[in-house]
Design a protein around this motif. Sequence first.
Motif, short mmCIF file in Angstrom:
data_model
loop_
_atom_site.label_atom_id
_atom_site.label_comp_id
_atom_site.label_asym_id
_atom_site.label_seq_id
_atom_site.Cartn_x
_atom_site.Cartn_y
_atom_site.Cartn_z
N THR A 1 45.28 18.91 36.74
CA THR A 1 46.14 18.13 37.63
C THR A 1 45.94 18.52 39.09
OG1 THR A 1 47.95 19.69 37.39
CG2 THR A 1 47.90 17.88 35.85
N PRO B 1 50.00 13.85 36.16
CA PRO B 1 48.73 13.34 36.67
C PRO B 1 48.34 11.99 36.11
CG PRO B 1 48.35 14.89 34.94
CD PRO B 1 49.83 14.88 35.16
N THR C 1 44.66 12.57 32.68
CA THR C 1 44.89 12.65 34.12
C THR C 1 44.36 11.37 34.76
OG1 THR C 1 42.75 13.71 34.52
CG2 THR C 1 44.64 15.17 34.20
#
Length: 528
Positions: free
Chosen positions: A324, A388, A507
Amino acid sequence: MELSTISLLFLILPLISLLILAPSHSRRGGGSRAETYRKRRPPGPWGLPFIGSIHHLLTSQPQAALRELAKKHGPVMYLRLGQVDTVVVSSPEAAQEVLRANDINFASRPSLLAADIICYGNLDIAFSPYGDYRRALRKLCTLELLSARKVKQFAGIRDRETMSLVAEVQAAAAAAGGQPVNLGGLLISCTNSITGLATFGHFCSGARTKRFLSAMNEALKYSSGFCVSDLFPSMWFLDVVTGTRYQLRRAHRQLDQVFDEIIAEGEARARRRNAQGEDRDREGEHDLLSVLLWIRDEGDSELPITTINIKAIIVDMFMAGTETTSSAAEWVMSELIKNPDKMAKAQAEVRQAFDNKNPLDHESNVHHLHYLSMVIKETMRLYGLYPPIPLLLPRLCRETCDVGGFEVARGSRVIVNAWAMARSPEYWSDDSEEFNPERFEKSVLDYKGTQFEYLPFGSGRRMCPGSGFGLATLELILARLLYYFDWSLPAGMQPLELDMDMTVGSTARRSNQLHLVASPYGKVTAKS
């Protein structure tokens, strides 16, 4: 859900259509109750037999597809995704109803196969069901694991590892001879080291670190997106047939084996200290594993910590603290290299603050970098990096309630499209799709989740508890990259030609890692 999985579903549709559950309205009961539900259910796009509205999301950018659908059907929208009722919220007003007015009702998570396997039966922070365990876990994070005091204790780790990043960029740039270096790869390595040292201290080093990170990468790989059974609970066997369940369990076993070795070493160290008569207290233990083992052994917490709990918590620490943060830093550098005037302004601020300063004082000066702070805020607005993913982690409706004048039925999954809200011209003016840090010059927006058009860390009881840790790492990484190097694109490439494709999975990361040319700034070196 990956496109290959979708394709498989279409291929075997004739077979599994025989196993379709009864239509949703018959399961909700007959008569007036069902009629009332149909009248009050949020509007939504048309669906196909069996798969429902999945075909509307067959894109690499599901958050954008949902935004377009919301323009037609409204900010509270219903989709039948496979066999799962899903409500998508796309306005700050509706998000406030979900995340504040009805926070407790939406404070739980749906059970997803990958989280269940990788996170030890959802005993982690992100996916644990709402209840006594979740409340105690949140308190543990706030007071012990991710408090401002604990984040400050990790300053030395951040300092050493970000200076190591500078040295690695210098070495890579020298070896490249004016060619681009893989900045994205170096950022991942740096954030892995910071999170690893903060979590395990000296217990995790060398070959064991590589094994742990390899196991975590496998877990992240197979945790991306939805498994078939997440959308078709009655079709759980397809995850067995496709090998998804096997791959998840194999990644889990690899991870668990390394965990056992690291925890055994931590326990042995504690026994040696006790045998030598040394005091053992949580204030003297900085790494998170030692703190968790201390709490487990003392048994003075309202949360009954076991070794399994420790493993689940640490899985979240790594998932939230590595890819992240590196992804966030990579997007910031991507936007700055595309906007040379913004890059120059950010670098001028950093260099004015850091010139003639001891590198040990850099972190204490980061908080004075007002323009860099605006750059980070603007990047998070555009990409939604904490958590994320542009769509905040799904929530589960625990009891039927109203949102935006429509009924959300018990058991429905609720998705907040934070990405759509953060790019809406209604709240961000006509340049809402543009990178413009100056929009935060006089803004009162912050990371606390109280203004619902801007939710980089989520909001309410399930907002990200690691914001302080993540921001401290991100700010120092970026400040040092901007201070120690001048950055440019490969020869002949123009800023508008830079690939900015995004892959949305575990993410919201760049599809291709960022490669830039790094030139040391003046006579400054990593040893200065």
